[in-house]
Design an enzyme around this catalytic site. Structure first.
Site, short mmCIF file in Angstrom:
data_model
loop_
_atom_site.label_atom_id
_atom_site.label_comp_id
_atom_site.label_asym_id
_atom_site.label_seq_id
_atom_site.Cartn_x
_atom_site.Cartn_y
_atom_site.Cartn_z
N CYS A 112 0.82 -1.21 0.00
CA CYS A 112 0.00 0.00 0.00
C CYS A 112 0.86 1.27 0.00
CB CYS A 112 -1.00 -0.02 1.15
SG CYS A 112 -2.37 1.15 0.90
N HIS A 207 -3.75 -4.64 0.61
CA HIS A 207 -3.28 -5.11 1.93
C HIS A 207 -3.43 -6.63 2.02
CE1 HIS A 207 -2.61 -1.36 4.23
NE2 HIS A 207 -3.46 -0.84 3.36
N GLU A 209 -2.20 -8.65 4.06
CA GLU A 209 -2.31 -9.13 5.44
C GLU A 209 -3.75 -9.22 5.93
OE1 GLU A 209 -1.83 -4.61 5.98
OE2 GLU A 209 -1.22 -6.18 4.56
#
Length: 231
Positions: A112, A207, A209
């Protein structure tokens, strides 16, 4: 076997209830994804000197998300009113980390804001705002098309993936040598790579994660970073 040491620049936080005062933090999901991949995640303090020497002890770098870069960093003369959480020291450190990691061939995954940092570090620019709520990629999971054979496609294990996004800015002019290896349906550059780079490097605008704990494709990005960092 010793886990490869992955440097993750910390993010400044004005409050942290468990610590009572201001803190330096990283997203737990990000740290856990590196750990699942077999890496040893290590948050590092942003400072404006000695970046190359500090990185020399690490096996890889993960540039995480965060607030916006100061528009002056990429030559803009004005600042859009949506630009937020700009921090001079954070910008200086992240840009130094990106440059030193790429120059030294240290494996690097940028996420990001991290992608935007790399683009600016290599002379690129950003679109300061994508056009408000109807166009921005905030709180949005959307399909992304990956370039066949690219590092990001090999890490994800597919040529399409569902990306969890939270950003209101995107790449405008590409930095020197960078190549777009994934795009959203609206044309937003969703991944960047640097053909001919000395070390493993990929950057994603989303993202991974957010969903890595349940999506092997997203976890694959962290797995690829740790594999590259294993000496």
């Amino acid at each position: 076997m010793t886990r490869p040491l992955i440097a993750i620049p910390a993010r400044f936080s004005a409050t942290a209830s468990a610590l009572r005062y201001a803190a330096e933090v990283n997203a737990r999901a990000l740290v856990e994804a590196v750990w699942r991949a077999g890496g040893e995640p290590a948050g590092i303090h942003p400072a404006d000197t000695g970046t190359a020497a500090r990185l020399a002890r690490f096996d890889g770098v993960l540039l995480p998300g965060g607030g916006d870069l100061a528009p002056s960093r990429y030559g803009a003369t004005g600042t859009h009113d949506t630009v937020y959480d700009v921090d001079t020291l954070q910008d200086t450190f992240d840009l130094d980390v990106a440059r030193h990691a790429l120059q030294s061939g240290l494996p690097l995954l940028a996420v990001c804001r991290g992608l935007q940092v790399v683009n600016v570090a290599l002379g690129g620019t950003l679109e300061q705002d994508m056009g408000g709520p109807e166009r921005e990629h905030r709180h949005l999971v959307h399909p992304v098309t990956l370039e066949p054979g690219s590092l990001v496609a090999r890490a994800v294990g597919a040529e399409k993936t569902d990306a969890s996004c939270y950003h209101h800015q995107r790449v405008d002019r590409l930095g020197t040598g960078l190549h777009v290896t994934a795009r959203a349906a609206d044309g937003t550059a969703e991944a960047l790579e640097l053909p001919g780079a000395d070390g493993w490097f990929t950057a994603v605008q989303w993202h991974p994660e957010d969903t890595a704990h349940e999506d092997p494709a997203q976890q694959g990005l962290f797995d690829a970073l740790v594999r590259a960092a294993t000496r």
